[in-house]
Design a protein around this motif. Structure first.
Motif, PDB file in Angstrom:
ATOM      1  N   LEU A 100       0.821  -1.207   0.000  1.00 51.44           N
ATOM      2  CA  LEU A 100       0.000   0.000   0.000  1.00 51.44           C
ATOM      3  C   LEU A 100       0.856   1.259   0.000  1.00 51.44           C
ATOM      4  O   LEU A 100       0.560   2.237  -0.691  1.00 51.44           O
ATOM      5  N   ARG A 104       1.051   4.256  -2.793  1.00 48.90           N
ATOM      6  CA  ARG A 104       0.854   5.663  -2.460  1.00 48.90           C
ATOM      7  C   ARG A 104       2.036   6.505  -2.931  1.00 48.90           C
ATOM      8  O   ARG A 104       1.867   7.532  -3.573  1.00 48.90           O
ATOM      9  N   ARG A 107       2.202   6.985  -6.620  1.00 51.83           N
ATOM     10  CA  ARG A 107       1.230   7.958  -7.109  1.00 51.83           C
ATOM     11  C   ARG A 107       1.686   9.389  -6.865  1.00 51.83           C
ATOM     12  O   ARG A 107       1.450  10.268  -7.679  1.00 51.83           O
ATOM     13  N   GLU A 158      -4.821  -3.889  -7.070  1.00 53.47           N
ATOM     14  CA  GLU A 158      -4.627  -2.520  -6.580  1.00 53.47           C
ATOM     15  C   GLU A 158      -5.914  -1.940  -6.006  1.00 53.47           C
ATOM     16  O   GLU A 158      -5.894  -1.271  -4.970  1.00 53.47           O
ATOM     17  N   GLY A 159      -7.036  -2.215  -6.653  1.00 51.77           N
ATOM     18  CA  GLY A 159      -8.321  -1.753  -6.126  1.00 51.77           C
ATOM     19  C   GLY A 159      -8.660  -2.411  -4.798  1.00 51.77           C
ATOM     20  O   GLY A 159      -9.136  -1.765  -3.865  1.00 51.77           O
ATOM     21  N   SER A 162      -6.541  -0.877  -2.067  1.00 54.92           N
ATOM     22  CA  SER A 162      -7.076   0.431  -1.681  1.00 54.92           C
ATOM     23  C   SER A 162      -8.327   0.271  -0.820  1.00 54.92           C
ATOM     24  O   SER A 162      -8.505   0.965   0.178  1.00 54.92           O
ATOM     25  N   TYR A 163      -9.184  -0.647  -1.201  1.00 57.66           N
ATOM     26  CA  TYR A 163     -10.401  -0.921  -0.447  1.00 57.66           C
ATOM     27  C   TYR A 163     -10.064  -1.361   0.979  1.00 57.66           C
ATOM     28  O   TYR A 163     -10.615  -0.853   1.950  1.00 57.66           O
ATOM     29  N   ALA A 165      -7.333  -0.839   2.607  1.00 54.62           N
ATOM     30  CA  ALA A 165      -6.627   0.217   3.329  1.00 54.62           C
ATOM     31  C   ALA A 165      -7.587   1.177   4.018  1.00 54.62           C
ATOM     32  O   ALA A 165      -7.227   1.812   5.005  1.00 54.62           O
ATOM     33  N   THR A 166      -8.805   1.262   3.518  1.00 47.38           N
ATOM     34  CA  THR A 166      -9.786   2.177   4.130  1.00 47.38           C
ATOM     35  C   THR A 166     -10.471   1.542   5.342  1.00 47.38           C
ATOM     36  O   THR A 166     -11.263   2.190   6.003  1.00 47.38           O
TER      37      THR A 166
END
Length: 186
Positions: A100, A104, A107, A158-159, A162-163, A165-166
């Protein structure tokens, strides 16, 4: 002055990487201060930076090690298995936090993204190689080229990362991953 064995140096280096992994996962790259790295590893800054030039070199070594671990899983069991491990046993997948943080930084930091591109290719190569073997065995759908299937799986990973990580709920994700797996098979 006594010489330290190669095995002992390797063990100390791994101790630093293991502690740093926990620290970067918990605090992120910026939040992983030298003091926190000392606490996480149980070692002094001198001991840490004897093995690694600076925090950036430490993070890159850790990320490279974790990327190789992911590539090994992909080569043996596939990229969907990496995703399943993230969902079903995140506590045993200590590379997830590093993954993760790499995403980040990739990006937001062009220099890091450029440096990391070669390492990211190892995961892509492992994914494509496995998919090509499966295609040759007649397991994969044949109406979509392997590079497209590989990119599809990477985007899903990757999605998913991200999911997760929230902190959103993981219930039902096993069924979603079943759909992903079936989407690439015959």
């Amino acid at each position: 002055m006594p010489r330290v064995s190669t095995d002992r140096l390797a063990a100390r280096r791994q101790q630093i990487l293991d502690g740093a992994r926990a620290c970067f996962t918990r605090h992120g790259y910026e939040g992983a201060t030298v003091r926190r790295l000392e606490e996480a590893t149980g070692l002094s800054r001198g001991a840490i930076f004897h093995h690694f030039r600076d925090k950036e070199a430490l993070f890159l070594a850790l990320a490279e090690q974790d990327a190789q671990r992911m590539a090994d899983i992909v080569a043996e069991q596939g990229l969907v298995q990496v995703m399943r491990l993230l969902v079903t046993a995140p506590e045993t997948q200590d590379w997830a936090g590093t993954f993760l943080e790499v995403a980040r930084r990739g990006r937001t930091e062009p220099a890091f993204r450029e440096h990391w591109a070669a390492h990211a290719e190892a995961l892509t190569a492992a994914t494509r190689s496995r998919l090509e073997r499966q295609a040759a065995a007649g397991i994969l759908r044949d109406d979509v080229p392997v590079p497209v299937l590989a990119r599809y799986l990477e985007l899903v990973l990757e999605g998913l990362a991200s999911y997760l990580a929230t902190g959103r709920p993981t219930d039902g994700l096993a069924a979603v991953l079943d759909v992903v797996e079936h989407a690439v098979r015959r």
